[in-house]
Design an enzyme around this catalytic site. Sequence first.
Site, mmCIF file in Angstrom:
data_model
loop_
_atom_site.group_PDB
_atom_site.id
_atom_site.type_symbol
_atom_site.label_atom_id
_atom_site.label_comp_id
_atom_site.label_asym_id
_atom_site.label_seq_id
_atom_site.Cartn_x
_atom_site.Cartn_y
_atom_site.Cartn_z
ATOM 1 N N CYS A 313 0.881 -1.179 0.000
ATOM 2 C CA CYS A 313 0.000 0.000 0.000
ATOM 3 C C CYS A 313 0.912 1.220 0.000
ATOM 4 O O CYS A 313 1.124 1.857 1.029
ATOM 5 C CB CYS A 313 -0.928 -0.014 1.214
ATOM 6 S SG CYS A 313 -1.919 -1.515 1.359
ATOM 7 N N ALA A 314 1.452 1.534 -1.161
ATOM 8 C CA ALA A 314 2.647 2.376 -1.239
ATOM 9 C C ALA A 314 2.384 3.876 -1.194
ATOM 10 O O ALA A 314 3.280 4.643 -0.839
ATOM 11 C CB ALA A 314 3.431 2.047 -2.510
ATOM 12 N N PRO A 316 1.719 7.668 -0.291
ATOM 13 C CA PRO A 316 2.145 8.496 -1.427
ATOM 14 C C PRO A 316 3.566 8.226 -1.913
ATOM 15 O O PRO A 316 4.077 8.964 -2.752
ATOM 16 C CB PRO A 316 2.044 9.906 -0.848
ATOM 17 C CG PRO A 316 2.377 9.735 0.595
ATOM 18 C CD PRO A 316 1.801 8.405 0.998
ATOM 19 N N GLY A 317 4.228 7.202 -1.366
ATOM 20 C CA GLY A 317 5.545 6.821 -1.874
ATOM 21 C C GLY A 317 6.708 7.138 -0.956
ATOM 22 O O GLY A 317 7.861 6.871 -1.318
ATOM 23 N N GLY A 318 6.444 7.686 0.234
ATOM 24 C CA GLY A 318 7.528 8.035 1.144
ATOM 25 C C GLY A 318 8.331 6.832 1.589
ATOM 26 O O GLY A 318 9.570 6.826 1.530
ATOM 27 N N LYS A 319 7.649 5.785 2.029
ATOM 28 C CA LYS A 319 8.348 4.577 2.486
ATOM 29 C C LYS A 319 8.976 3.837 1.305
ATOM 30 O O LYS A 319 10.043 3.242 1.435
ATOM 31 C CB LYS A 319 7.392 3.669 3.255
ATOM 32 C CG LYS A 319 6.866 4.262 4.550
ATOM 33 C CD LYS A 319 5.965 3.274 5.277
ATOM 34 C CE LYS A 319 5.396 3.884 6.549
ATOM 35 N NZ LYS A 319 4.434 4.987 6.279
ATOM 36 N N ASP A 337 -0.597 0.264 -5.449
ATOM 37 C CA ASP A 337 -1.715 0.977 -4.834
ATOM 38 C C ASP A 337 -2.913 0.852 -5.764
ATOM 39 O O ASP A 337 -2.742 0.759 -6.984
ATOM 40 C CB ASP A 337 -1.374 2.449 -4.600
ATOM 41 C CG ASP A 337 -2.291 3.090 -3.561
ATOM 42 O OD1 ASP A 337 -1.905 3.113 -2.379
ATOM 43 O OD2 ASP A 337 -3.377 3.541 -3.938
ATOM 44 N N ASP A 475 2.118 -1.502 4.949
ATOM 45 C CA ASP A 475 1.748 -0.315 5.717
ATOM 46 C C ASP A 475 0.251 -0.115 5.495
ATOM 47 O O ASP A 475 -0.171 0.652 4.648
ATOM 48 C CB ASP A 475 2.560 0.894 5.241
ATOM 49 C CG ASP A 475 2.278 2.135 6.073
ATOM 50 O OD1 ASP A 475 2.213 2.022 7.302
ATOM 51 O OD2 ASP A 475 2.103 3.214 5.482
ATOM 52 N N CYS A 526 -0.485 3.687 11.551
ATOM 53 C CA CYS A 526 -0.303 4.982 12.197
ATOM 54 C C CYS A 526 -1.480 5.231 13.154
ATOM 55 O O CYS A 526 -2.051 6.310 13.185
ATOM 56 C CB CYS A 526 -0.189 6.108 11.177
ATOM 57 S SG CYS A 526 -1.567 6.192 10.008
#
Length: 566
Positions: A313-314, A316-319, A337, A475, A526
């Site tokens: 579940c990528a 917005p791409g931060g991880k 995603d 995530d 989170c």
Amino acid sequence: MKKKGRDLLTAFRKTFLTLQNPTPQIKMDASSERYSYNPVLRWNPQVEDYFIKAYGSLHFAQISEALTRPSCYSCIRVNTLKSTSDAVIEKLQEIMKQSGSKNVVEDINTKETKASNIIDSDMAEKQSSLQNGPISKCQIPGLEYVVFVKGSGPHAIDYGYAPGKPPKEVLVSRKCAEAVLRGAQVYVPGVMACSSHVEEGDLVAVSVAVEQPISDGGWGLGITRGTVLQGLQTDPYYFERNGLFIGQGTTMLSRAGIFRASQGIAVDMKNRVFNLPSFHDVLEGEIFLQNLPSIVTAHALDPQKGERVLDMCAAPGGKTTAIAMLMKGEGEVIAADRSHNKVMDIQKLAAEMGLTCITAYKLDALKAVCKRNGSSDMTTLCYNKDNNDVIQRSELRSLENGGSSTTIVGSNVDTACKENVSNEKPNERTYVSKADIRKNMRRMRNGPGRNQSLGGRVENSKGFLPNSFDRVLLDAPCSALGLRPRLFGGEETIETLRNHGKYQRRMFDQAVQLVHPGGVLVYSTCTINPGENEALVRYALDTYKFLSLAPQRVVKTWRGGIGSEV
């Protein structure tokens, strides 16, 4: 010796918490109490009882209070493929100097100096990233590429109140206020109400409209957008706004302009309760603003060069980009995603940061596993609606690597047709209905919907073969009750929290099939809901006996994701 170590650790924890939330003891009169920031986080009563049983009454009260405050620092991840922490710190200092920004922690430096005297010198040196200067490099081993920029607050603001003469006021939505507390400006779609006779350039107090209980047992605002505020007790939710003032700013538009415009800045914030520097459009490609727990999650996954890694579940791409950076761009990182537009955002971020090892697909995480059907050909097909062509993945990659054809954008056929058949005269005025205006404003506020994709091409995936990844990060979408600042918690019920847990278990069932034996699966959220955290780990260990809980290879001070070894 052990007792002395425990005493030092206790002293440090108390000091660190004080530095995070310095609360000046100010004796306030009635007007000061109203024009202040002292929110009380409201929950669904059943959810509140559930959390009190889980954490204890005192601990949950501390959690609720902490959630209403933003972090005391901004965390920046440096793109080590393009720059270094020291170079970024120098550039940020120069930018802040040129913009006239003052030392944002000037008012708490004295407290830090006094507090540090009771901490062991070795411990103070390790934590120097949080104590020396407004911009500093993280000293935690392995996280040297992380830069901290300190903020300050809460600050007491003089709103210019005089008996019988309240200050001019702009009332904003809760979502807008939470963004302002993180350093944003007040934008037009976020304004709910305003004092009369507000003109461009006026100094106004900015307050927050938080949902309140309504007659049907739910929550609502009960304020019509465009309401005139008098600053009197007859105003809607006058008393409920006590202690919900987040700062002071200068209006960029008149009252009429604010409610006529569909976009733009409504209030330029000058005095904030919390000062956090904004890094919008600053050093693009070199830095990425990211919460520290998200960075730690990538470290818990511990990706290695040459491996094949999946971020389920990528967006917005931060991880995803953090993982690729830890791999030094060597290997394969698959980002998935289910949203077309979010996949495009991931592609854009990866290109901006120069990470060519990332491939993004549109894929529902609940359908991530593709069962073997006797064919080893797993080529993904994409349908080109403009010219009815079917393009294979290999062809798309050759186009992407060709330079000028990096992004393929379909032509707007609808616009062309309208232009060809339009009977309107060139100078004739076009009527736009109020319904269309409201629809456009909702779209501006909520973002493009499922049927308003941005038009670029993304690759669809039919899933991946079992045991085809070295490491998988899940995530999972969650209740997000751990994000801060948060000014309202009543939207979640016991039933919705239970549904989040069911949804996450279904995703985990997919993720565990994709990791090959000996691989690593990291699950992270989170939220503070134990039903989405500890309960899922319990479910995983009870259901899949071949899983074992793995220790995180990161500093225990920061709580990241949950690691499991297959």
